[in-house]
Design a protein around this motif. Structure first.
Motif, short mmCIF file in Angstrom:
data_model
loop_
_atom_site.label_atom_id
_atom_site.label_comp_id
_atom_site.label_asym_id
_atom_site.label_seq_id
_atom_site.Cartn_x
_atom_site.Cartn_y
_atom_site.Cartn_z
N SER A 154 0.86 -1.18 0.00
CA SER A 154 0.00 0.00 0.00
C SER A 154 0.90 1.23 0.00
O SER A 154 2.11 1.14 0.27
N GLY A 155 0.30 2.40 -0.29
CA GLY A 155 1.09 3.64 -0.30
C GLY A 155 1.83 3.84 1.00
O GLY A 155 3.02 4.17 1.03
N GLY A 156 1.12 3.61 2.11
CA GLY A 156 1.73 3.79 3.42
C GLY A 156 2.83 2.79 3.69
O GLY A 156 3.87 3.12 4.28
N GLU A 157 2.63 1.54 3.25
CA GLU A 157 3.66 0.51 3.45
C GLU A 157 4.94 0.86 2.68
O GLU A 157 6.06 0.66 3.17
N MET A 158 4.77 1.41 1.48
CA MET A 158 5.96 1.80 0.70
C MET A 158 6.77 2.85 1.45
O MET A 158 8.00 2.81 1.46
N LYS A 159 6.06 3.81 2.05
CA LYS A 159 6.76 4.88 2.76
C LYS A 159 7.49 4.32 3.98
O LYS A 159 8.60 4.73 4.31
N ARG A 160 6.86 3.35 4.64
CA ARG A 160 7.53 2.76 5.80
C ARG A 160 8.73 1.94 5.37
O ARG A 160 9.74 1.87 6.08
N ALA A 161 8.62 1.33 4.19
CA ALA A 161 9.77 0.58 3.67
C ALA A 161 10.95 1.53 3.39
O ALA A 161 12.11 1.17 3.59
#
Ligand SMILES: Nc1ncnc2c1ncn2[C@@H]1O[C@H](COP(=O)(O)OP(=O)(O)OP(=O)(O)O)[C@@H](O)[C@H]1O
Ligand SMILES: [Mg+2]
Length: 274
Positions: A154-161
């Motif tokens: 998800s967009g948020g998961e990418m940012k956390r990655a």
């Protein structure tokens, strides 16, 4: 002597000749937090790409140096090894490559600059331990490390990655391009705190953002406003608050030349898309 990333009179165009940055000056010392704000299309991501050496952008004038070393003569992997990191506004996915393997290779390359192709990576056990610690700190599910890089994230998961990469690579200078976009309120808070924990006094950070939330735990020493491909104002943390509340009308009125350049860039967009 303070370590410093220094950008002087930087002009950048796309490789097909479209001028985007028109004379950017910026100095970031290790340990400082800088916020970079500006309207959509003003050149923020382009600046990040130019610093990292994206092949789609050409520096037509000016210099970028890290402690006096010529960054522009380095390829992107040399820049990473020199201690520069860019968290992408829109991270790419790499299906087939697991997060853990990607991070192990990246961390090895950055930490062992003299390592030759084919030589050993950071030992698995040591790496796993560190990765697990960082993932707990960032409140990330362990499952994450087993998934393909950004594939179906998800967009948020990418940012956390991206933040996990930052934590594992521990660069000297980090450019975070809208690392808050797509994160929910709680996740932004965790991200903001994590960046502060990782960065501390160790990193020079350029935070590109349209919001103030990421700055909550990373109070900027300097806030820069970019308009039409130029930094037109620099202030303290209060400038970020003002822009967030009031937008860019005052900035445009105070800097008519840059505002005209912005309008010309937008016209060019309109012509290109019709
Ligand atoms: N590869 C490219 N080809 C053509 N135009 C480009 C390219 N990269 C950037 N641009 C244009 O350059 C301008 C600046 O883009 P950039 O992505 O740097 O803006 P930004 O300040 O990051 O905007 P945002 O806040 O929307 O992320 C825009 O008009 C954009 O369309
Ligand atoms: Mg951008």
């Amino acid at each position: 002597m303070a370590e410093i990333l220094k950008i002087v009179d930087l002009h950048v165009a796309t490789t097909d000749g479209k001028e985007i940055l028109r004379g950017v000056n910026l100095e970031i010392k290790r340990g400082e937090v800088h916020a970079l704000m500006g309207p959509n299309g003003s050149g923020k991501s382009t600046l990040g790409y130019a610093i990292m050496g994206h092949p789609g952008y050409e520096v037509t004038k000016g210099t970028i140096t890290l402690n006096g070393l010529d960054v522009l003569s380095m390829d992107p992997s040399q820049r990473a090894r020199a201690g520069i990191f860019l968290a992408f506004q829109r991270p790419m996915s790499i299906p087939g490559v697991k997060m853990a393997d990607f991070l192990r290779h990246a961390a090895t390359n950055v930490r062992r600059p003299d390592r030759k192709e084919g030589e050993d990576l950071i030992p698995m056990r040591e790496f796993r331990k560190e990765l697990n610690e960082k993932m707990v700190q960032l409140r990330m599910d362990k499952e994450f490390a087993r998934r393909y890089v950004n594939d179906g994230f998800s967009g948020g998961e990418m940012k956390r990655a991206e933040i996990l990469q930052l934590a594992m690579l521990r660069p000297k200078f980090a450019i975070l391009d809208e690392t808050d976009s797509g994160l929910d309120v709680d996740a932004v808070r965790v991200a903001s705190q994590s960046i502060a924990d990782i960065g501390g006094k160790e990193m020079g950070i350029l935070i590109i953002t349209h919001h103030e939330h990421l700055l909550e735990h990373n109070r900027p020493d300097f806030t820069h406003v970019i308009l039409g491909g130029r930094i037109v104002e620099t202030g303290g943390p209060e400038l970020a608050v003002e822009l967030h509340k009031q937008g860019y009308d005052r900035i445009r009125a105070a800097h008519p030349m840059a505002a005209a350049a912005e309008a010309a860039m937008q016209d060019r967009e309109a012509v290109a898309t019709h």
